[in-house]
Design a protein around this motif. Structure first.
Motif, PDB file in Angstrom:
ATOM      1  N   SER A 107       0.988  -1.190   0.184  1.00 59.86           N
ATOM      2  CA  SER A 107       0.011  -0.077  -0.157  1.00 59.86           C
ATOM      3  C   SER A 107       0.802   0.978   0.082  1.00 59.86           C
ATOM      4  N   LYS A 133      -7.879   1.969  -2.000  1.00 60.20           N
ATOM      5  CA  LYS A 133      -7.294   2.340  -0.679  1.00 60.20           C
ATOM      6  C   LYS A 133      -5.801   2.148  -0.988  1.00 60.20           C
ATOM      7  N   ARG A 134      -5.392   0.974  -1.341  1.00 64.63           N
ATOM      8  CA  ARG A 134      -4.001   0.683  -1.724  1.00 64.63           C
ATOM      9  C   ARG A 134      -3.511   1.638  -2.676  1.00 64.63           C
ATOM     10  N   LEU A 135      -4.057   1.995  -3.614  1.00 64.54           N
ATOM     11  CA  LEU A 135      -3.656   2.873  -4.672  1.00 64.54           C
ATOM     12  C   LEU A 135      -3.652   4.364  -4.167  1.00 64.54           C
ATOM     13  N   GLY A 136      -4.245   4.605  -3.030  1.00 61.87           N
ATOM     14  CA  GLY A 136      -4.205   6.180  -2.718  1.00 61.87           C
ATOM     15  C   GLY A 136      -5.166   6.691  -3.587  1.00 61.87           C
ATOM     16  N   ALA A 137      -6.398   6.202  -3.788  1.00 61.39           N
ATOM     17  CA  ALA A 137      -7.206   6.902  -4.311  1.00 61.39           C
ATOM     18  C   ALA A 137      -7.737   8.021  -3.737  1.00 61.39           C
ATOM     19  N   ARG A 178      -0.526  12.613  -8.780  1.00 60.46           N
ATOM     20  CA  ARG A 178      -1.309  13.846  -8.229  1.00 60.46           C
ATOM     21  C   ARG A 178      -0.184  14.846  -8.060  1.00 60.46           C
ATOM     22  N   GLY A 219       1.710   1.694  -3.373  1.00 66.92           N
ATOM     23  CA  GLY A 219       0.568   2.301  -4.057  1.00 66.92           C
ATOM     24  C   GLY A 219       0.485   3.828  -3.791  1.00 66.92           C
ATOM     25  N   ASN A 220       0.531   4.078  -2.483  1.00 63.72           N
ATOM     26  CA  ASN A 220       0.472   5.341  -2.168  1.00 63.72           C
ATOM     27  C   ASN A 220       1.216   6.605  -2.577  1.00 63.72           C
ATOM     28  N   ALA A 262       0.485   6.910  -6.239  1.00 63.19           N
ATOM     29  CA  ALA A 262      -0.660   7.995  -6.242  1.00 63.19           C
ATOM     30  C   ALA A 262      -0.113   9.470  -5.959  1.00 63.19           C
TER      31      ALA A 262
END
Lengths: 388, 589
Positions: A2, B561-565, A13, A5-6, A9
């Motif tokens: 995660s 969630k893991r992808l930070g959406a 962004r 993944g974060n 992200a």
């Protein structure tokens, strides 16, 4: 996972942004230094060429228990064989390299017989490769021709699909990769064979592929840039690089994995030959190619683009806007329409646009990886919506 | 961009997947039906000998390397190589001046020696001609030729201007005949040359005396014992001393000749061409003839020899056109030919006339062949390299699979299945291309296949990252798939086009075995495009409908969630009005 993944992200962004484009002079400096070292090494040490380029013969004898001394002894009896290079490759095979063996059958026959007698191996079980001296020339000529054709086609294609400034930057990156790869070969002294040459040419294709992936995103980000005042070309390009960073790293890693396998088997199991030469060239080259797509091609394209009058005007407008925002920071006000304008367009460009415009002093200072942008306005938003 | 869609577009993932399944089944069905289940292996994987010959004009002649002259050289070498009797040996032009000869299985010096010699052309008077098999002395029980092949008949031609053909169309008779009998009978291999503007030929004179007695004993013995029916004897490459008599086989093995020293060198016959015969009034007869032109020296030599031959009786009024030690044709001479152009007539078809003209032209300007690069790979080494290649492929595939699963979770399985499909397609095509276009897989080709694992996987990365970006924006998976695909497919196409371009340039530029690398790279790039479009995307579309993926399960790789959406947002209109956005309202697709 995660966290990764974060991270992806946040890169996407623009919350996290490494300033590739802003620090371009640093990368240019590093690259120029490496290129100069490569060129010096090429001039001083040259390349270690295989017999395909020099002419000569290579024999391989699978004879467990045979020694280098025995082979050298056997060869001393054959007239005309001068300075054979005998190596033990693995624990079972002897590799004998003899320069200047004319590709006359009889000479090679004699050598095989002598080796066979001394090492107790049937001459038919001795592998041989005999190369005439002009063969290497043919290979080099064709390789050079191929290189020129490829570069020409690339420039043409990129000019059509993107624009000529980006094509030029990509070309510079390709040449950069080429020089660095050849420099590494010269510095370390790896052997250069036709398979190496083909591997190097393949790198160019791969590096271009990588560059195209980034350029695609740059084009997407900069599509309607000139009309607005959100961010300069450099900022948009930098954002593109950041957004594709994960993808670039992933594609390079995945491409490198099978090549690492090839290298392992080629160098480890087979000790020499086509697999190892190809894999080594590809390995070095893909690493160089990834570096150049991120650190060289895009910043250079941005540099070239920024000279355009439209882009210069854009930069002025962006700077002006940042000054205006800086003044507005002092006074707490209702959120102006401009925030909401940004709400619905290309999410990625917008987020980063806001982030970049907020960073004081424009692109050059966004080098700090920021995880939380100070957004004084958000504290005043009545909706209480958290903006990260 | 998102607001304009009213609902998910109707795609037909099932159709595409079914299509792929059909193609795979069809390919493998063809493979098993035709019996080709493994790809053809090159020398460096199967063991054998491979030589690259570079052609150069012989110094001092005005020969040039042209496609025609190269084709002639290829024919000569093929003749030599076929005599080795190895299946699947290959002689092919490479580039404009190279010939690559591959003989799998054999890796001996003889093969190498055989192919490199320059083929020379001579005209030699025929002293005797006979059946190709080994001969017996008169009085012994005649035995059939060594391999029982038919022998040429001895029937005399019906007319003096015999329309009998060069060796190619001799009729079989089935029995060998004693030596002395042959010297007086007329063999079927005869054709009558006629100069351009001369009166009809006159009667033949009685045979010349004394020529037979000058032949050394070893040559006579060779004439007796040589068996021209065996392929090894017709290998060519035997350029005997032109100043001495010799024995030669007909190129197609239908006759054996005892030949006097060479009278005319091939280099003195600068050109030859195949033309349609015309009768005296200019009427085209539909027959073909070969016209040859001689230079000054050639004319002199030819005139001298035809004067002598015309006085003899068959077979001694024939001269053999000997290329590379084999008799291509042995026309009869019925009168002295003084002019610089001569014709050979007989039962030529267009093809055989052109073949002979080609031989004469090539003989005029033979090319020197040097062995630029030769490899002798033992079968064990070949096996080792094949083993190594397979191991590397397995390791590479394994590493990619592991990485894909770790980083992409459930999506990784999609990548793995796509890779499997791509591998199946590539294997089947590699196997089927063997018989279709002679494609052989060598070590460089194997390397290309392994490198392409990474490149194929890269296409998936492009698509998956795009998917993830879309999910990060808050789209549902179904919407993300359709929307992201539009973007991603352009990138995939562009990138694969670049790869293919590189492979194409490499293919034309590479020399030797590395051509295989470029070929497999290009092939796999095409297969990659097909797989991504027809398999990966439809599969993901289908999976997006499942709860595991569509709902964003933790291990699916698409967990928002893991992808930070970002938390789901609401349209602008609501924010403008100041109404707080509900926390989890669904965003429209």
């Amino acid at each position: 996972m995660s966290r990764a993944g974060n991270f992806g992200a946040r890169l996407y962004r623009g919350d996290v942004s490494y300033d590739f484009v802003g620090r371009r002079w640093l990368w240019y400096g590093i690259s120029i230094a490496v290129i100069v070292i490569s060129l010096i090494s090429l001039g001083a040490r040259g390349l270690h060429l295989s017999i395909d380029f020099k002419g000569g013969a290579v024999y391989s004898v699978k004879a467990p228990g045979a020694s280098v001394a025995q082979a050298t002894d056997a060869l001393s009896g054959v007239p005309g064989v001068v300075d054979p290079i005998v190596q033990k490759v693995g624990d079972q095979t002897l590799r004998i390299e003899i320069g200047d063996v004319a590709s006359q059958g009889s000479k090679s026959d004699e050598i095989k017989k002598a080796l066979g007698q001394k090492l107790h191996v049937a001459p038919d079980n001795i592998g041989a490769q005999v190369v005439g001296p002009s063969w290497g020339n043919e290979i080099s000529q064709k390789a050079l021709l191929g290189l020129l054709i490829f570069l020409g086609l690339v420039v043409l294609y990129l000019s059509i699909a993107f624009e000529w400034k980006m094509a030029l930057a990509a070309m510079v990156a390709l040449v950069h990769d080429l020089v660095i790869t050849v420099g590494v070969y010269s510095l370390v002294g790896f052997e250069v064979s036709p398979a190496t040459v083909i591997g190097v040419l393949t790198i160019l294709g791969y590096s271009l592929y990588d560059t195209v992936v980034v350029y695609d995103k740059v084009k997407e980000n900069t599509r309607n840039l000139a009309g607005g005042a959100r961010m300069t070309y450099s900022q948009a390009a930098n954002l593109a690089v950041n957004q594709t960073l994960i993808r670039s790293i992933n594609t390079s890693l995945i491409a490198l994995l099978p090549i690492a396998a090839l290298l392992f088997v080629g160098a480890g199991l087979l000790h020499a030959g086509v697999l190892k030469d190809l894999a080594l060239a590809l390995f070095i080259g893909i690493a160089a190619g990834t570096y150049s797509s991120i650190f060289i091609a895009t910043p250079l394209a941005a540099t070239l683009k920024e000279r355009e009058p439209a882009m210069k005007a854009l930069a002025r407008r962006v700077a002006a806007r940042q000054q205006a925002e800086g003044r507005k920071k002092a006074a707490p006000v209702e959120p102006s329409g401009q925030d909401l304008d940004e709400g619905q367009a290309e999410p990625a460009a917008v987020r980063a646009g806001a982030g970049a415009a907020n960073g004081a002093g424009g692109s050059a200072s966004a080098g700090r990886a920021q995880s939380a942008r100070p957004r004084p306005k958000s504290r005043n938003r009545p909706s209480g919506k958290k903006r990260r | 961009m998102a607001a304009s869609k009213s609902g998910p577009r109707r795609t037909h993932p099932g159709r595409a997947l079914a299509f792929v399944a059909v193609v795979v089944v069809a390919l493998y069905g063809t493979m098993f039906a035709t019996g080709h289940t493994t790809p053809r292996l090159g020398i460096d994987l199967a063991g054998g000998t491979s030589v690259t010959l570079t052609a150069k004009p012989i110094a001092g002649t005005s020969g040039k390397i042209t496609p025609d002259s190269m084709n002639e050289e290829v024919k000569i070498i093929r003749q030599r190589v076929n005599s080795l009797g190895v299946n699947e040996s290959e002689v092919a032009k490479q580039g404009s001046n190279n010939i690559v000869v591959s003989v799998p299985g054999k890796h001996d010096q003889r093969t190498l020696d055989l192919v490199g010699q320059t083929a020379l052309l001579y005209f030699r008077p025929v002293l005797a001609a006979t059946n190709p098999g080994p001969l017996v002395k008169p009085g012994n029980t005649p035995t059939p030729g060594a391999s029982g092949k038919p022998t040429p008949s001895a029937s005399a031609p019906a007319k003096p201007n015999a329309a009998a053909t060069p060796s190619a169309s001799a009729k079989p008779s089935g029995q060998p005949r004693p030596l002395t009998q042959d010297l007086t009978n007329q063999p079927a291999t005869a054709a009558t040359p006629a100069a351009a503007a001369t009166p009809p030929p006159g009667a033949s004179a009685p045979p010349g005396a004394g020529s037979l007695g000058d032949i050394p004993q070893d040559v006579q013995d060779k004439f007796t014992s040589l068996d021209c029916t065996s392929a090894a004897a017709r290998a060519g490459g035997d350029n005997a001393d032109p100043g001495k008599p010799t024995v030669a086989c007909a190129q197609d093995g239908t006759a054996k000749y005892l030949l006097a020293p060479a009278a005319v060198k091939g280099t003195d016959v600068p050109t030859a061409s195949a033309q349609l015969e015309t009768a005296a009034q200019g009427v085209v007869t539909g027959q073909w003839k070969v016209v040859l032109n001689l230079n000054a020296k050639g004319t002199k030599d030819f005139s001298a020899i035809t004067a002598q031959l015309a006085k003899n009786q068959s077979p001694q009024n024939q001269f053999a056109i000997v290329l590379d030690g084999l008799v291509v044709s042995a026309p009869q001479v019925s009168q002295q030919i003084n002019s610089s152009s001569a014709e050979i007539t007989g039962n030529f078809t267009q093809q055989s006339a052109q073949d002979l003209a080609g031989v004469l032209k090539n003989g005029a300007l033979p090319l020197a062949l040097t062995k630029s690069d030769s490899q002798q790979v033992t079968a064990t080494l070949g096996g080792d390299q094949l083993h190594g290649g397979l191991v590397a492929g397995a390791i590479g595939l394994g590493l990619v699979v592991v990485y894909a699963l770790i980083y992409y979770g459930g999506l990784g399985f999609v990548a793995i299945f796509s890779l499997v499909i791509a591998a199946l397609l590539t294997y089947a095509i590699a196997v089927l291309l063997g018989p279709v276009m002679g494609f052989t897989l060598n070590l460089a080709g194997v390397a290309g296949l392994i490198v392409s694992i990474g490149i194929t996987a890269d296409s998936f990365v492009v698509f998956f990252e795009r998917l993830r970006d879309e999910v990060r924006d808050g789209r549902t998976l179904r919407a993300a798939v359709e929307h992201g695909w539009v973007r991603a497919r352009r990138t995939v196409l562009v990138a694969d086009f670049v790869s293919f371009l590189a492979a194409a340039v490499l293919y034309f530029v590479s020399v030797g075995t590395v051509k295989g690398f470029a070929f497999t790279l290009g092939l796999t790039t095409l297969i990659d495009v097909a797989v991504v479009f027809l398999f990966t995307k439809p599969l993901i579309t289908l999976l997006a409908g499942t709860r595991f993926f569509g709902g964003g399960h933790r291990f699916s790789g698409l967990d928002p969630k893991r992808l930070g959406a970002r938390a789901k947002t609401t349209p602008i209109a609501r924010r403008r009005s100041g109404v707080p956005a509900p926390a989890n309202s669904a965003k429209e697709a």
